[in-house]
Design a protein around this motif. Structure first.
Motif, PDB file in Angstrom:
ATOM      1  N   CYS A 142       0.851  -1.193   0.000  1.00 54.42           N
ATOM      2  CA  CYS A 142       0.000   0.000   0.000  1.00 54.42           C
ATOM      3  C   CYS A 142       0.887   1.243   0.000  1.00 54.42           C
ATOM      4  CB  CYS A 142      -0.956  -0.018   1.185  1.00 54.42           C
ATOM      5  SG  CYS A 142      -0.133  -0.008   2.785  1.00 54.42           S
ATOM      6  N   LEU A 157      -6.845   4.366  -3.065  1.00 52.09           N
ATOM      7  CA  LEU A 157      -7.400   3.752  -1.860  1.00 52.09           C
ATOM      8  C   LEU A 157      -8.570   2.824  -2.224  1.00 52.09           C
ATOM      9  CD1 LEU A 157      -6.754   3.893   1.150  1.00 52.09           C
ATOM     10  CD2 LEU A 157      -8.525   5.639   1.393  1.00 52.09           C
ATOM     11  N   LEU A 160      -7.044  -0.228  -3.352  1.00 49.54           N
ATOM     12  CA  LEU A 160      -6.459  -0.945  -2.205  1.00 49.54           C
ATOM     13  C   LEU A 160      -7.544  -1.739  -1.481  1.00 49.54           C
ATOM     14  CD1 LEU A 160      -4.107  -1.620  -0.293  1.00 49.54           C
ATOM     15  CD2 LEU A 160      -4.608   0.492   0.954  1.00 49.54           C
ATOM     16  N   LYS A 161      -8.709  -1.118  -1.337  1.00 49.33           N
ATOM     17  CA  LYS A 161      -9.824  -1.807  -0.665  1.00 49.33           C
ATOM     18  C   LYS A 161     -10.215  -3.067  -1.458  1.00 49.33           C
ATOM     19  CE  LYS A 161     -13.683  -1.825   2.054  1.00 49.33           C
ATOM     20  NZ  LYS A 161     -14.163  -3.194   1.948  1.00 49.33           N
ATOM     21  N   THR A 173       3.368  -0.838   3.984  1.00 46.33           N
ATOM     22  CA  THR A 173       3.431   0.415   3.232  1.00 46.33           C
ATOM     23  C   THR A 173       4.733   0.568   2.458  1.00 46.33           C
ATOM     24  OG1 THR A 173       4.571   1.843   4.848  1.00 46.33           O
ATOM     25  CG2 THR A 173       2.174   1.579   5.105  1.00 46.33           C
ATOM     26  N   PHE A 185      -2.770   8.469   6.222  1.00 44.34           N
ATOM     27  CA  PHE A 185      -3.150   7.315   5.407  1.00 44.34           C
ATOM     28  C   PHE A 185      -3.937   6.303   6.238  1.00 44.34           C
ATOM     29  CE2 PHE A 185      -1.953   2.883   4.428  1.00 44.34           C
ATOM     30  CZ  PHE A 185      -2.625   2.735   3.228  1.00 44.34           C
ATOM     31  N   ARG A 188      -7.426   7.443   6.718  1.00 42.69           N
ATOM     32  CA  ARG A 188      -8.233   7.316   5.500  1.00 42.69           C
ATOM     33  C   ARG A 188      -8.528   5.845   5.184  1.00 42.69           C
ATOM     34  NH1 ARG A 188      -5.761   8.629   1.121  1.00 42.69           N
ATOM     35  NH2 ARG A 188      -3.694   8.869   1.995  1.00 42.69           N
ATOM     36  N   ALA A 189      -7.531   4.983   5.433  1.00 38.65           N
ATOM     37  CA  ALA A 189      -7.735   3.557   5.160  1.00 38.65           C
ATOM     38  C   ALA A 189      -8.826   2.994   6.069  1.00 38.65           C
ATOM     39  CB  ALA A 189      -6.420   2.800   5.359  1.00 38.65           C
ATOM     40  N   ARG A 190      -8.782   3.337   7.348  1.00 36.84           N
ATOM     41  CA  ARG A 190      -9.806   2.831   8.285  1.00 36.84           C
ATOM     42  C   ARG A 190     -11.184   3.373   7.900  1.00 36.84           C
ATOM     43  NH1 ARG A 190      -6.499  -1.034   9.175  1.00 36.84           N
ATOM     44  NH2 ARG A 190      -5.142  -0.959  11.000  1.00 36.84           N
ATOM     45  N   ILE A 194     -10.905  -0.427   5.510  1.00 31.38           N
ATOM     46  CA  ILE A 194      -9.765  -1.358   5.465  1.00 31.38           C
ATOM     47  C   ILE A 194      -9.342  -1.617   6.911  1.00 31.38           C
ATOM     48  CG2 ILE A 194      -7.339  -1.603   4.749  1.00 31.38           C
ATOM     49  CD1 ILE A 194      -8.119   0.207   2.303  1.00 31.38           C
ATOM     50  N   VAL A 198      -1.805  -2.919   9.378  1.00 34.09           N
ATOM     51  CA  VAL A 198      -0.965  -2.164   8.439  1.00 34.09           C
ATOM     52  C   VAL A 198       0.449  -2.123   9.020  1.00 34.09           C
ATOM     53  CG1 VAL A 198      -0.612   0.046   7.275  1.00 34.09           C
ATOM     54  CG2 VAL A 198      -2.950  -0.725   7.777  1.00 34.09           C
TER      55      VAL A 198
END
Ligand code: FAD
Length: 291
Positions: A142, A157, A160-161, A173, A185, A188-190, A194, A198
Motif C-alpha cells: 500500500c 485507496l 487498495l480496498k 506500506t 493514510f 483514511r484507510a480505516r 480497510i 498495516v
C-alpha cells in the motif's frame, strides 16, 4: 509460522527485508547478509522477488534457508505482471514445497519497454488466485502517498480496498519519510473500511544516491528537514550513514509512541544499518511493559 499470528500479538513486531541476488556469483554474499540479518532476531524476514520474475529461485532458496537454518519465519514476495499464469502456478507450488506459508502478493513494476504478460494486470488478480489456494497467509503493498501511477489518492485507496477484499491478511506500506503522511493514510484507510493490520515500512537512507533513486522510483515526498540532513552529510559516507540510521530510528520511535505496532525496515541487505537502528530502538525497551 503465519504472519497473522505474529500481528495478533500485543507487543510490537519488527521485520527486516532481504533482496535476492540477480546472478549466482552474488548468491553467497546475499546468503551471508541474510544470516547476519536473521541474527538480529526479527519477528519475520521478507524476501523480495525480482521484477521480471527470473530470480524466483533465489527468493525461494533464501526464504526457505532463513526458516530452516535460523528459525525466522519468512514472507516471500511474488509479482505477476511479467509472468504467465503457468509460471505463477509453478512458483506457488515451489513455495509450498519449500514450507513457505506467507506471500506478499504484488503486481510488480511495469518494465521500461512496457512488455507485460497478458495474464495479469493488477495485484488483486494474483491475490484472488492465491486466496483460492486456501493455505497461504497473504500480504499486499500500500502507498500512503498514493501509488505513482494512480490519478489520485482516493482512486488508489479504492483499489487498495478491492485488493484487501480479494483476500489480504495484512498490508505493508511503501517507504515514507514523514510520519504524518502515514497517520493520515491510516485514518483514511480505516474510514474506507480497510481493517487489516498495516505494517509501516521504513527505509533507512544512507547515501544521497539511494535517496534520489528511491524517491524517483516511488514518488515519496522528501521533507525539507530530511533534505537538509542529506545536503549537509551527503559528502561524508560514514556521517551520512549514521544520520540515516538516526533518522529512521526517530521515525520508528515516533510510530511506536503513537500506537503503531508493526514496523518493517527496508534493510537493503545491510545488516549493519539494521543493527544500528535496533541499537537505538532496543526492542525490549520499546515494548513498554508488553510481553
Ligand atoms: P497494484 O495493487 O496492482 O496497483 C498498481 C496500480 O494499479 C496502482 O496505481 C493502483 O491504484 C492501480 N489499480 C489497481 N487496481 C486497479 C483497477 N482495478 N483499475 C484501475 N487501476 C487499478 N516490486 C518487485 O518487483 N518485487 C518486490 O519484491 C516488491 N516488493 C514490494 C514490497 C512493498 C511493501 C511495496 C510497497 C512495493 C514492492 N514492490 C516490489 C513494488 C511494486 O511491485 C510496485 O510498486 C508496483 O508498481 C505496484 O505493485 P502493487 O502490487 O501495489 O500493484
Amino acid at each position: 509460522m503465519r504472519i497473522t499470528e505474529l500481528l495478533r500479538q500485543e507487543a510490537p513486531t519488527f521485520s527486516l527485508e532481504v533482496f535476492p541476488p540477480k546472478t549466482s556469483e552474488k548468491y553467497t554474499e546475499t546468503a551471508e547478509n541474510a544470516r547476519k540479518i536473521a541474527a538480529l532476531k526479527p519477528d519475520f524476514m521478507s524476501v523480495t522477488y525480482g521484477a521480471g520474475g527470473g530470480t524466483g529461485a533465489y527468493t525461494t532458496q533464501i526464504a526457505a534457508g532463513i526458516q530452516r537454518q535460523y528459525g525466522v519465519p519468512t514472507l516471500a514476495h511474488l509479482t505477476c505482471v511479467s509472468s504467465t499464469r503457468e509460471h505463477v502456478r509453478d512458483m506457488v507450488r515451489i513455495y509450498r514445497e519449500n514450507g513457505i506459508e506467507n506471500i506478499l502478493a504484488l503486481r510488480g513494476d511495469i518494465p521500461a519497454d512496457g512488455s507485460v504478460s497478458r495474464d495479469y494486470r493488477y495485484a488483486s488478480e494474483l491475490i484472488r488466485e492465491l486466496k483460492a489456494e486456501g493455505d497461504f497467509c497473504l500480504g499486499g503493498a500500500c502507498y500512503p502517498e498514493g501509488h505513482i501511477e494512480a490519478p489520485n489518492r482516493k482512486e488508489d485507496l479504492k483499489h487498495l480496498k478491492e485488493k484487501v477484499d480479494a483476500g489480504l491478511d495484512f498490508i505493508t506500506t511503501q517507504m515514507f519519510f514523514n510520519n504524518d503522511v502515514f497517520y493520515n493514510f491510516l485514518y483514511r484507510a480505516r474510514e474506507a473500511g480497510i481493517t487489516v493490520p498495516v505494517i509501516a515500512g521504513i527505509m533507512p537512507i544512507t547515501s544521497p544516491r539511494q535517496l534520489q533513486r528511491s524517491a524517483a522510483l516511488s514518488g515519496t515526498d522528501v521533507p525539507r528537514r530530511f533534505r537538509a540532513i542529506v545536503d549537509y552529510f551527503g559528502d561524508n559516507p560514514a556521517a551520512m550513514k549514521q544520520a540515516g540510521i538516526v533518522y529512521a530510528a526517530e521515525q520508528i520511535i515516533d510510530l511506536l509512541a503513537n500506537g503503531i505496532r508493526h514496523i518493517h525496515i527496508y534493510t537493503m541487505n545491510k545488516p549493519d544499518v539494521a543493527e544500528g537502528i535496533l541499537r537505538i530502538c532496543p526492542r525490549e525497551a520499546l515494548r513498554n511493559g508488553q510481553t
